[in-house]
Design an enzyme around this catalytic site. Structure first.
Site, PDB file in Angstrom:
ATOM      1  N   ASN A 103      25.503  18.970 103.020  1.00  0.00           N
ATOM      2  CA  ASN A 103      25.672  20.300 103.612  1.00  0.00           C
ATOM      3  C   ASN A 103      25.826  20.188 105.120  1.00  0.00           C
ATOM      4  OD1 ASN A 103      22.912  19.533 103.383  1.00  0.00           O
ATOM      5  ND2 ASN A 103      22.208  21.645 103.486  1.00  0.00           N
ATOM      6  N   GLU A 156      25.733  22.724 108.275  1.00  0.00           N
ATOM      7  CA  GLU A 156      25.397  24.085 108.686  1.00  0.00           C
ATOM      8  C   GLU A 156      26.094  24.453 109.998  1.00  0.00           C
ATOM      9  OE1 GLU A 156      21.081  24.321 108.476  1.00  0.00           O
ATOM     10  OE2 GLU A 156      21.221  24.447 106.272  1.00  0.00           O
ATOM     11  N   CYS A 161      28.308  23.960 101.724  1.00  0.00           N
ATOM     12  CA  CYS A 161      27.392  23.303 100.791  1.00  0.00           C
ATOM     13  C   CYS A 161      27.864  21.877 100.501  1.00  0.00           C
ATOM     14  CB  CYS A 161      27.333  24.054  99.472  1.00  0.00           C
ATOM     15  SG  CYS A 161      26.498  25.631  99.524  1.00  0.00           S
ATOM     16  N   GLU A 202      28.089  20.263  97.694  1.00  0.00           N
ATOM     17  CA  GLU A 202      28.971  20.129  96.533  1.00  0.00           C
ATOM     18  C   GLU A 202      30.419  20.425  96.901  1.00  0.00           C
ATOM     19  OE1 GLU A 202      26.203  21.847  96.901  1.00  0.00           O
ATOM     20  OE2 GLU A 202      25.130  22.134  95.010  1.00  0.00           O
ATOM     21  N   CYS A 226      29.351  27.260  94.517  1.00  0.00           N
ATOM     22  CA  CYS A 226      29.711  25.876  94.187  1.00  0.00           C
ATOM     23  C   CYS A 226      30.005  25.729  92.693  1.00  0.00           C
ATOM     24  CB  CYS A 226      28.601  24.920  94.624  1.00  0.00           C
ATOM     25  SG  CYS A 226      28.523  24.764  96.417  1.00  0.00           S
TER      26      CYS A 226
END
Ligand code: THU
Length: 132
Positions: free
Chosen positions: A46, A48, A57, A59, A93
């Site tokens: 991830n 941010e 994210c 994934e 996701c």
């Protein structure tokens, strides 16, 4: 079938990816490892952002890395969170993963435990335009 997939090895890659997480706001480290049909894999963490809604994210980072490198045929994903609580992947996701394999085997894990399931369970009736 899942039987020929080495989920332990895939999870190790996800865990290693979580160490790269950029999480100055949540501190919640997530790593993902997406297995391709030829045995290769792509990882993600991830990432941010100060504008919180722009956060990526783990994934989806793995998916965009794989697809942008020319891969779309996925066999499994392992997701690791560096935490004591266990959460399955977020809805966004799930939908992005379902685009490529709506029955994708999904292993999600934390420091102590893991769950093996699949996207058919996590996201029944995923949105799809393939039947149009
Ligand atoms: N996060 C993921 O990386 N994957 C998920 O499936 C759920 C949430 C990240 C986004 C954010 O950086 C942190 O976890 C807390 O929401």
């Amino acid at each position: 079938m899942n039987s020929n997939i080495d989920f332990d090895a895939l999870l190790e890659q996800a865990k290693a990816a979580s160490e790269k997480a950029y999480v100055p706001y949540s501190g919640y480290r997530v790593g993902a490892a997406l297995l391709c049909s030829d045995g290769s894999f792509f990882t993600g963490c991830n990432v941010e952002n100060a504008s919180y809604s722009l956060t990526l994210c783990a994934e989806r980072v793995a998916v965009v890395k794989a697809v942008s490198a020319g891969w779309k045929d996925f066999s499994a994903i392992a997701i690791y969170v560096e935490d004591d609580e266990l959460f399955p992947p977020c809805g966004a996701c799930r939908q992005v993963l379902a685009e490529f394999n709506p029955e994708l085997p999904v292993l999600y894990a934390n420091r102590n435990e893991s769950v093996l399931t699949d996207l058919g369970v996590l996201l029944p009736q995923a949105f799809s335009l393939s039947d149009r």
